[in-house]
Design a protein around this motif. Structure first.
Motif, PDB file in Angstrom:
ATOM      1  N   THR A 172       0.808  -1.219   0.000  1.00 56.85           N
ATOM      2  CA  THR A 172       0.000   0.000   0.000  1.00 56.85           C
ATOM      3  C   THR A 172       0.847   1.277   0.000  1.00 56.85           C
ATOM      4  N   THR A 173       2.164   1.138  -0.089  1.00 56.44           N
ATOM      5  CA  THR A 173       3.047   2.301  -0.121  1.00 56.44           C
ATOM      6  C   THR A 173       3.246   2.748  -1.564  1.00 56.44           C
ATOM      7  N   GLU A 174       2.878   3.977  -1.862  1.00 57.73           N
ATOM      8  CA  GLU A 174       2.957   4.488  -3.231  1.00 57.73           C
ATOM      9  C   GLU A 174       4.362   5.015  -3.544  1.00 57.73           C
ATOM     10  N   LEU A 175       4.845   4.628  -4.721  1.00 54.00           N
ATOM     11  CA  LEU A 175       6.182   5.005  -5.153  1.00 54.00           C
ATOM     12  C   LEU A 175       6.150   5.705  -6.503  1.00 54.00           C
ATOM     13  N   VAL A 176       7.234   6.408  -6.793  1.00 53.31           N
ATOM     14  CA  VAL A 176       7.393   7.026  -8.099  1.00 53.31           C
ATOM     15  C   VAL A 176       8.859   6.883  -8.508  1.00 53.31           C
ATOM     16  N   LYS A 177       9.081   6.649  -9.782  1.00 54.28           N
ATOM     17  CA  LYS A 177      10.453   6.546 -10.283  1.00 54.28           C
ATOM     18  C   LYS A 177      11.101   7.923 -10.233  1.00 54.28           C
ATOM     19  N   HIS A 178      12.325   7.984  -9.707  1.00 51.83           N
ATOM     20  CA  HIS A 178      13.013   9.262  -9.641  1.00 51.83           C
ATOM     21  C   HIS A 178      13.317   9.735 -11.058  1.00 51.83           C
ATOM     22  N   PRO A 179      13.048  11.016 -11.371  1.00 50.96           N
ATOM     23  CA  PRO A 179      13.205  11.495 -12.752  1.00 50.96           C
ATOM     24  C   PRO A 179      14.647  11.538 -13.254  1.00 50.96           C
ATOM     25  N   SER A 180      15.614  11.652 -12.344  1.00 50.24           N
ATOM     26  CA  SER A 180      17.001  11.800 -12.812  1.00 50.24           C
ATOM     27  C   SER A 180      18.000  10.888 -12.103  1.00 50.24           C
ATOM     28  N   GLU A 181      17.614  10.337 -10.967  1.00 50.70           N
ATOM     29  CA  GLU A 181      18.515   9.471 -10.220  1.00 50.70           C
ATOM     30  C   GLU A 181      18.014   8.028 -10.252  1.00 50.70           C
ATOM     31  N   SER A 182      18.812   7.139  -9.712  1.00 47.48           N
ATOM     32  CA  SER A 182      18.462   5.724  -9.718  1.00 47.48           C
ATOM     33  C   SER A 182      17.334   5.418  -8.746  1.00 47.48           C
ATOM     34  N   GLY A 183      16.494   4.455  -9.122  1.00 49.33           N
ATOM     35  CA  GLY A 183      15.520   3.903  -8.195  1.00 49.33           C
ATOM     36  C   GLY A 183      14.245   4.694  -8.001  1.00 49.33           C
ATOM     37  N   TYR A 184      13.527   4.310  -6.930  1.00 52.54           N
ATOM     38  CA  TYR A 184      12.215   4.862  -6.621  1.00 52.54           C
ATOM     39  C   TYR A 184      12.267   5.730  -5.369  1.00 52.54           C
ATOM     40  N   ARG A 185      11.233   6.568  -5.220  1.00 56.72           N
ATOM     41  CA  ARG A 185      11.068   7.390  -4.030  1.00 56.72           C
ATOM     42  C   ARG A 185       9.599   7.337  -3.597  1.00 56.72           C
ATOM     43  N   LEU A 186       9.324   7.780  -2.386  1.00 55.67           N
ATOM     44  CA  LEU A 186       7.960   7.821  -1.880  1.00 55.67           C
ATOM     45  C   LEU A 186       7.194   8.952  -2.557  1.00 55.67           C
ATOM     46  N   VAL A 187       5.964   8.663  -2.948  1.00 50.78           N
ATOM     47  CA  VAL A 187       5.120   9.691  -3.555  1.00 50.78           C
ATOM     48  C   VAL A 187       4.769  10.756  -2.522  1.00 50.78           C
ATOM     49  N   ASP A 188       4.377  10.327  -1.322  1.00 51.13           N
ATOM     50  CA  ASP A 188       3.954  11.222  -0.255  1.00 51.13           C
ATOM     51  C   ASP A 188       5.196  11.829   0.395  1.00 51.13           C
ATOM     52  N   ARG A 189       5.464  13.117   0.140  1.00 51.46           N
ATOM     53  CA  ARG A 189       6.671  13.744   0.649  1.00 51.46           C
ATOM     54  C   ARG A 189       6.600  13.995   2.161  1.00 51.46           C
ATOM     55  N   ALA A 190       5.388  14.144   2.705  1.00 49.47           N
ATOM     56  CA  ALA A 190       5.268  14.261   4.161  1.00 49.47           C
ATOM     57  C   ALA A 190       5.623  12.929   4.813  1.00 49.47           C
ATOM     58  N   LEU A 191       5.222  11.833   4.168  1.00 53.42           N
ATOM     59  CA  LEU A 191       5.584  10.499   4.645  1.00 53.42           C
ATOM     60  C   LEU A 191       7.100  10.326   4.591  1.00 53.42           C
ATOM     61  N   ALA A 192       7.705  10.808   3.524  1.00 51.54           N
ATOM     62  CA  ALA A 192       9.159  10.709   3.391  1.00 51.54           C
ATOM     63  C   ALA A 192       9.861  11.441   4.528  1.00 51.54           C
ATOM     64  N   GLN A 193       9.350  12.598   4.905  1.00 50.08           N
ATOM     65  CA  GLN A 193       9.966  13.361   5.989  1.00 50.08           C
ATOM     66  C   GLN A 193       9.788  12.643   7.324  1.00 50.08           C
ATOM     67  N   ARG A 194       8.615  12.030   7.524  1.00 53.63           N
ATOM     68  CA  ARG A 194       8.397  11.283   8.770  1.00 53.63           C
ATOM     69  C   ARG A 194       9.329  10.070   8.825  1.00 53.63           C
ATOM     70  N   TRP A 195       9.565   9.444   7.663  1.00 48.94           N
ATOM     71  CA  TRP A 195      10.513   8.330   7.635  1.00 48.94           C
ATOM     72  C   TRP A 195      11.924   8.799   7.988  1.00 48.94           C
ATOM     73  N   ARG A 196      12.318   9.956   7.480  1.00 41.24           N
ATOM     74  CA  ARG A 196      13.648  10.481   7.787  1.00 41.24           C
ATOM     75  C   ARG A 196      13.782  10.727   9.295  1.00 41.24           C
ATOM     76  N   SER A 197      12.726  11.242   9.908  1.00 39.50           N
ATOM     77  CA  SER A 197      12.749  11.474  11.352  1.00 39.50           C
ATOM     78  C   SER A 197      12.815  10.147  12.110  1.00 39.50           C
ATOM     79  N   PHE A 198      12.092   9.151  11.612  1.00 41.09           N
ATOM     80  CA  PHE A 198      12.087   7.821  12.217  1.00 41.09           C
ATOM     81  C   PHE A 198      13.488   7.203  12.122  1.00 41.09           C
ATOM     82  N   GLN A 199      14.095   7.326  10.948  1.00 41.11           N
ATOM     83  CA  GLN A 199      15.453   6.803  10.755  1.00 41.11           C
ATOM     84  C   GLN A 199      16.429   7.503  11.695  1.00 41.11           C
ATOM     85  N   ALA A 200      16.350   8.822  11.775  1.00 40.49           N
ATOM     86  CA  ALA A 200      17.261   9.583  12.626  1.00 40.49           C
ATOM     87  C   ALA A 200      17.119   9.216  14.096  1.00 40.49           C
TER      88      ALA A 200
END
Length: 217
Positions: A172-200
């Motif tokens: 259920t996690t939505e992804l998008v292919k990065h336009p210029s770099e390798s691999g995928y990223r999270l579509v939801d940028r707020a989710l991405a920031q919460r993940w960064r905080s979780f990782q930290a």
């Protein structure tokens, strides 16, 4: 494309299968894996397994080649002898090397979203000089000889913990292919920031270990 599992680096994923297949062909059923490179690689793969907590337990003492006939397969495989646990734990490295596509992409996306945080952890560890490898005790002079890896909990488990805290799964996690770099990223940028905080917030579970390149084989 380079493949990395823990501190082990390969020019391609197929090299891992070749190394492990060769070891299975070399050893008889019941023999312990004495090659420290192979046993370490198996343990690194176990930390990436979707059921890493069960595969690692309180720690892996050694690996043994076993028949998989009791599991319904004609081939042999590796099993782990865990600290303080009777019997041997079956382990399929194919579950790690050939995971469902969506799980692999989400894991890749989460890794890339916070890669600057884990790299900074490594930089900070070397800020005051050489660092000892958490596994071998070897003194590492420069950070390019080292990797920052997840130990407690293993990386895959940390990913699942975060997704569960968000009410998400790999599917259920939505992804998008990065336009210029390798691999995928999270579509939801707020989710991405919460993940960064979780990782930290979970850096205390990381360790500095010696980088293992495939050329060392």
């Amino acid at each position: 494309m380079e493949y990395q599992v823990g501190e082990y680096h390969f020019s391609r994923k197929g090299q891992v299968k070749e190394i492990l297949s060769k070891e299975l062909g070399r050893l008889e059923v019941g023999e312990e894996v004495a090659d420290t490179y192979v046993s370490g690689l198996l343990t690194a793969l176990a930390r990436e397994h979707p059921e890493a907590e069960d595969k690692i337990g309180k720690g892996i003492e050694h690996w043994v080649v076993c028949s998989n006939r009791d599991l319904g397969y004609a081939s042999n495989g590796f099993r782990a002898k865990q600290t303080g646990r009777e019997g041997l734990i079956p382990f399929s490295y194919s579950d790690v090397l050939s995971p469902p596509r969506q799980r692999a992409r989400v894991a890749e996306a989460l890794t890339f979203e916070a890669i600057d945080i884990t790299r900074q952890f490594r930089t900070d560890a070397f800020r005051e000089g050489p660092v000892r490898c958490a596994d071998t005790g070897e003194v590492l002079i420069v950070k390019t000889l080292a990797d920052a890896v997840h130990r407690e909990p293993p990386r895959g488990q940390l990913h699942r913990m975060f997704l569960a805290s968000e009410g998400l799964s790999y599917d259920t996690t939505e992804l998008v292919k990065h336009p210029s770099e390798s691999g995928y990223r999270l579509v939801d940028r707020a989710l991405a920031q919460r993940w960064r905080s979780f990782q930290a917030a979970h850096l205390e579970g990381m360790a500095i270990v010696k980088r293992r390149a495939s050329s060392s084989r």
